[in-house]
Design a protein around this motif. Structure first.
Motif, PDB file in Angstrom:
ATOM      1  N   LYS A 267       0.832  -1.203   0.000  1.00  8.73           N
ATOM      2  CA  LYS A 267       0.000   0.000   0.000  1.00  8.73           C
ATOM      3  C   LYS A 267       0.871   1.259   0.000  1.00  8.73           C
ATOM      4  N   LYS A 268       1.962   1.246   0.760  1.00 10.36           N
ATOM      5  CA  LYS A 268       2.876   2.391   0.773  1.00 10.36           C
ATOM      6  C   LYS A 268       3.468   2.631  -0.615  1.00 10.36           C
ATOM      7  N   ILE A 269       3.811   1.546  -1.290  1.00  9.07           N
ATOM      8  CA  ILE A 269       4.363   1.649  -2.646  1.00  9.07           C
ATOM      9  C   ILE A 269       3.303   2.223  -3.586  1.00  9.07           C
ATOM     10  N   GLN A 270       2.064   1.764  -3.447  1.00 11.87           N
ATOM     11  CA  GLN A 270       0.980   2.285  -4.277  1.00 11.87           C
ATOM     12  C   GLN A 270       0.848   3.798  -4.123  1.00 11.87           C
ATOM     13  N   LEU A 271       0.844   4.269  -2.889  1.00 14.12           N
ATOM     14  CA  LEU A 271       0.672   5.698  -2.638  1.00 14.12           C
ATOM     15  C   LEU A 271       1.874   6.496  -3.119  1.00 14.12           C
ATOM     16  N   HIS A 272       3.067   5.946  -2.903  1.00 16.24           N
ATOM     17  CA  HIS A 272       4.289   6.667  -3.273  1.00 16.24           C
ATOM     18  C   HIS A 272       4.360   6.906  -4.777  1.00 16.24           C
ATOM     19  N   PHE A 273       4.040   5.902  -5.564  1.00 19.55           N
ATOM     20  CA  PHE A 273       4.146   6.001  -7.021  1.00 19.55           C
ATOM     21  C   PHE A 273       2.812   6.371  -7.683  1.00 19.55           C
ATOM     22  N   ASN A 274       1.804   6.667  -6.880  1.00 20.27           N
ATOM     23  CA  ASN A 274       0.466   6.985  -7.397  1.00 20.27           C
ATOM     24  C   ASN A 274       0.004   5.925  -8.392  1.00 20.27           C
TER      25      ASN A 274
ATOM     26  N   ASP B  79      12.431   1.299 -17.086  1.00 22.17           N
ATOM     27  CA  ASP B  79      13.314   0.817 -16.028  1.00 22.17           C
ATOM     28  C   ASP B  79      13.568   1.978 -15.066  1.00 22.17           C
ATOM     29  N   GLY B  80      12.948   1.917 -13.896  1.00 23.67           N
ATOM     30  CA  GLY B  80      13.067   2.995 -12.925  1.00 23.67           C
ATOM     31  C   GLY B  80      14.095   2.743 -11.840  1.00 23.67           C
ATOM     32  N   ALA B  81      14.969   1.762 -12.050  1.00 19.28           N
ATOM     33  CA  ALA B  81      15.919   1.407 -10.989  1.00 19.28           C
ATOM     34  C   ALA B  81      16.772   2.592 -10.560  1.00 19.28           C
ATOM     35  N   GLN B  82      17.259   3.379 -11.532  1.00 15.93           N
ATOM     36  CA  GLN B  82      18.156   4.480 -11.193  1.00 15.93           C
ATOM     37  C   GLN B  82      17.430   5.756 -10.826  1.00 15.93           C
ATOM     38  N   SER B  83      16.180   5.860 -11.183  1.00 15.48           N
ATOM     39  CA  SER B  83      15.459   7.110 -10.937  1.00 15.48           C
ATOM     40  C   SER B  83      14.786   7.159  -9.578  1.00 15.48           C
ATOM     41  N   ALA B  84      14.409   5.995  -9.043  1.00  9.69           N
ATOM     42  CA  ALA B  84      13.506   5.966  -7.893  1.00  9.69           C
ATOM     43  C   ALA B  84      14.077   6.639  -6.650  1.00  9.69           C
ATOM     44  N   ALA B  85      15.399   6.656  -6.514  1.00  8.17           N
ATOM     45  CA  ALA B  85      16.017   7.290  -5.343  1.00  8.17           C
ATOM     46  C   ALA B  85      16.086   8.802  -5.481  1.00  8.17           C
ATOM     47  N   HIS B  86      15.878   9.309  -6.677  1.00  4.49           N
ATOM     48  CA  HIS B  86      16.066  10.737  -6.954  1.00  4.49           C
ATOM     49  C   HIS B  86      14.793  11.453  -7.379  1.00  4.49           C
ATOM     50  N   ILE B  87      13.874  10.709  -8.010  1.00  3.96           N
ATOM     51  CA  ILE B  87      12.679  11.297  -8.607  1.00  3.96           C
ATOM     52  C   ILE B  87      11.455  10.516  -8.136  1.00  3.96           C
TER      53      ILE B  87
ATOM     54  N   ASP C 164       5.179   9.736 -10.824  1.00  4.29           N
ATOM     55  CA  ASP C 164       3.732   9.576 -10.751  1.00  4.29           C
ATOM     56  C   ASP C 164       3.317   8.692 -11.924  1.00  4.29           C
ATOM     57  N   LEU C 165       3.054   7.419 -11.652  1.00  7.44           N
ATOM     58  CA  LEU C 165       2.878   6.464 -12.738  1.00  7.44           C
ATOM     59  C   LEU C 165       1.545   6.634 -13.456  1.00  7.44           C
ATOM     60  N   GLN C 166       0.537   7.150 -12.774  1.00  6.10           N
ATOM     61  CA  GLN C 166      -0.717   7.418 -13.484  1.00  6.10           C
ATOM     62  C   GLN C 166      -0.567   8.625 -14.407  1.00  6.10           C
ATOM     63  N   GLU C 167       0.145   9.629 -13.957  1.00  6.61           N
ATOM     64  CA  GLU C 167       0.369  10.797 -14.820  1.00  6.61           C
ATOM     65  C   GLU C 167       1.214  10.424 -16.031  1.00  6.61           C
TER      66      GLU C 167
ATOM     67  N   THR D 239      21.831  10.514 -17.252  1.00  8.53           N
ATOM     68  CA  THR D 239      20.847  11.209 -18.086  1.00  8.53           C
ATOM     69  C   THR D 239      19.426  10.905 -17.616  1.00  8.53           C
ATOM     70  N   ILE D 240      18.616  11.962 -17.472  1.00 10.92           N
ATOM     71  CA  ILE D 240      17.183  11.787 -17.218  1.00 10.92           C
ATOM     72  C   ILE D 240      16.473  11.812 -18.570  1.00 10.92           C
ATOM     73  N   ASN D 241      15.913  10.695 -18.944  1.00 11.75           N
ATOM     74  CA  ASN D 241      15.285  10.594 -20.262  1.00 11.75           C
ATOM     75  C   ASN D 241      13.872  11.190 -20.274  1.00 11.75           C
ATOM     76  N   PRO D 242      13.416  11.692 -21.417  1.00 11.67           N
ATOM     77  CA  PRO D 242      12.083  12.290 -21.533  1.00 11.67           C
ATOM     78  C   PRO D 242      11.010  11.211 -21.654  1.00 11.67           C
ATOM     79  N   ILE D 243      10.785  10.493 -20.568  1.00 11.40           N
ATOM     80  CA  ILE D 243       9.963   9.286 -20.686  1.00 11.40           C
ATOM     81  C   ILE D 243       8.495   9.590 -20.952  1.00 11.40           C
ATOM     82  N   LYS D 244       7.990  10.726 -20.499  1.00 17.43           N
ATOM     83  CA  LYS D 244       6.589  11.054 -20.799  1.00 17.43           C
ATOM     84  C   LYS D 244       6.405  11.182 -22.307  1.00 17.43           C
ATOM     85  N   GLU D 245       7.345  11.850 -22.957  1.00 15.93           N
ATOM     86  CA  GLU D 245       7.271  11.984 -24.412  1.00 15.93           C
ATOM     87  C   GLU D 245       7.440  10.627 -25.089  1.00 15.93           C
TER      88      GLU D 245
END
Length: 408
Positions: A77-84, A202-210, A213-216, A181-187
């Motif tokens: 549940k915490k993971i669900q809320l954290h990543f929306n 692959d969010g392994a490297q991003s999750a500690a820094h960013i 919002d997975l629904q967005e 590099t932060i990739n333009p993943i939304k685009e």
């Protein structure tokens, strides 16, 4: 330069390992992209689980089993809320990002056919290359590569040209482990969806820094490993849209993932348990939830601001060294610097830094195609976290200067 709102010295006291010495020198830990360190608040949760309510989950009516189940599902549940994430049914606990990617690749073996196309970016970790190569070999699908520039940025015009009605899957890391590099993943996601392709990030490297919002983002699959974000090793998650997880067959068979078993036929459990065969890493899952709590208590805005401050300071300080070249100069980066000294093998520099108590990573960082692109055997990679300091950056710079003097 902007002052940080974080009390770094107080934060550092949460991490027991940061007070140790290596070869008689204070540890300077700059290998956070490989694995981050673990605070007492997470360590205590692991000890508490094994000390007070160590039991298997989902299968017992006794008190310990129910306590363990409640704690494990609370972490989900915490993971669900954290990543929306829309529902906990869309969160599959795995052993980490590699396991998550292979789960998806295995599932698509029954969906892809010869002539279908799969796109991967040129800056992927081997874990996001090899499973798709294996998938293409099994199905006859065609693997295509999204190229990148000398700055370490994806060439988005080329990406759009590669997309077609035959594209079924697109795979890209949110952040490059080798370049930062932060990739333009939304685009990337939006363009893929225009041709009906699914996207795994692959969010392994991003999750500690960013805080993604997975629904967005409207991403189809997203993977994370706990050990990159102050949690334990051996635990991670695969997020998948429910519609996709329903289409994919189970990755493994065994206990927990079944609804009913007879020798004639087996029916599978509902999501997420359909993909969670066997006894999981229960303590790891609970501790993952504690790690998310810890990071959110610090605050991702404050973490990002401070790490950017460290990145700018370290970049300027390292570039002042004669003969030093940084690989990965994207305008949008996390706190990772890959560099080399002209005429010196990265391994030799890393060995000297180690003797000075400085932990960096050397080699190709499981991203050999990136190194081939730049025509180098590897790099020295310093990766910073919110518990690092500018004084540690100064120690790194002094160590690199010393290594250069010794090796030239």
């Amino acid at each position: 330069m902007q002052d940080t709102a974080l009390d770094i010295q107080t934060i550092r006291k949460d991490f027991p390992i940061l007070s140790r010495e290596v070869y008689g020198r204070p540890l300077v830990y700059l290998d956070n992209a490989a694995t981050s360190q673990t605070p007492r608040q997470v360590l205590d949760v692991i000890v508490d689980y094994y000390s007070r309510y160590n039991a298997n989950i989902h299968r017992g009516v006794h008190a310990l089993s129910q306590e363990a189940t409640d704690a494990y599902e609370l972490a989900r549940k915490k993971i669900q809320l954290h990543f929306n994430i829309g529902s906990t049914k869309e969160i599959i606990f795995t052993s980490g990002t590699t396991h998550s990617i292979n789960l998806v690749a295995n599932g698509f073996s029954s969906i892809l056919k010869a002539g279908d196309e799969v796109l991967v970016s040129a800056m992927e970790h081997h874990s996001n290359i090899v499973p798709w190569q294996m998938l293409c070999e099994r199905t006859g699908a065609i693997l295509k590569v999204i190229p990148m520039s000398q700055d370490g940025e994806l060439l988005m015009d080329n990406y759009r040209e590669l997309l077609s009605g035959n594209t079924r899957l697109v795979f890209c890391n949110h952040v490059s482990n080798a370049l930062g590099t932060i990739n333009p993943i939304k685009e990337i996601i939006d363009e893929a969806h225009k041709v009906g392709a699914a996207v795994l990030v692959d969010g392994a490297q991003s999750a500690a820094h960013i805080r993604a919002d997975l629904q967005e983002l409207n991403v189809d699959f997203y993977t994370v490993s706990a050990h990159k974000m102050c949690g334990p090793t051996g635990i991670g998650i695969l997020y998948g849209k429910e519609e996709w997880l329903q289409k994919l067959p189970p990755y493994q068979g065994g206990g927990e993932m079944i609804a009913e078993v007879t020798f004639e036929k087996t029916t599978y459990a509902d999501l997420p348990h359909k993909f969670e065969a066997g006894t999981p890493n229960i303590a790891g899952g609970i501790a993952f939830g504690a790690a998310i709590d810890y990071l959110n208590n610090i605050g991702f805005d404050a973490i990002e601001a401070y790490e950017n401050e460290l990145l700018e300071y370290a970049t300027a300080s390292l570039l002042a060294i004669d003969g030093l070249k940084i690989y990965g100069t994207s305008k949008r980066k996390t706190s990772v610097i890959s560099f080399n000294l002209e005429g010196i093998h990265p391994y030799d520099v890393g060995t000297i830094l180690d003797k000075l108590g400085i932990a960096v990573r050397t080699g190709h960082h499981c991203a050999q195609p990136i190194m081939d692109f730049f025509g180098i055997p590897g790099t020295i990679r310093a990766s910073f976290s919110f518990y690092n300091t500018k004084e540690e950056v100064d120690t790194l710079v002094a160590g690199v200067i010393k290594a250069r003097e010794m090796l030239l």
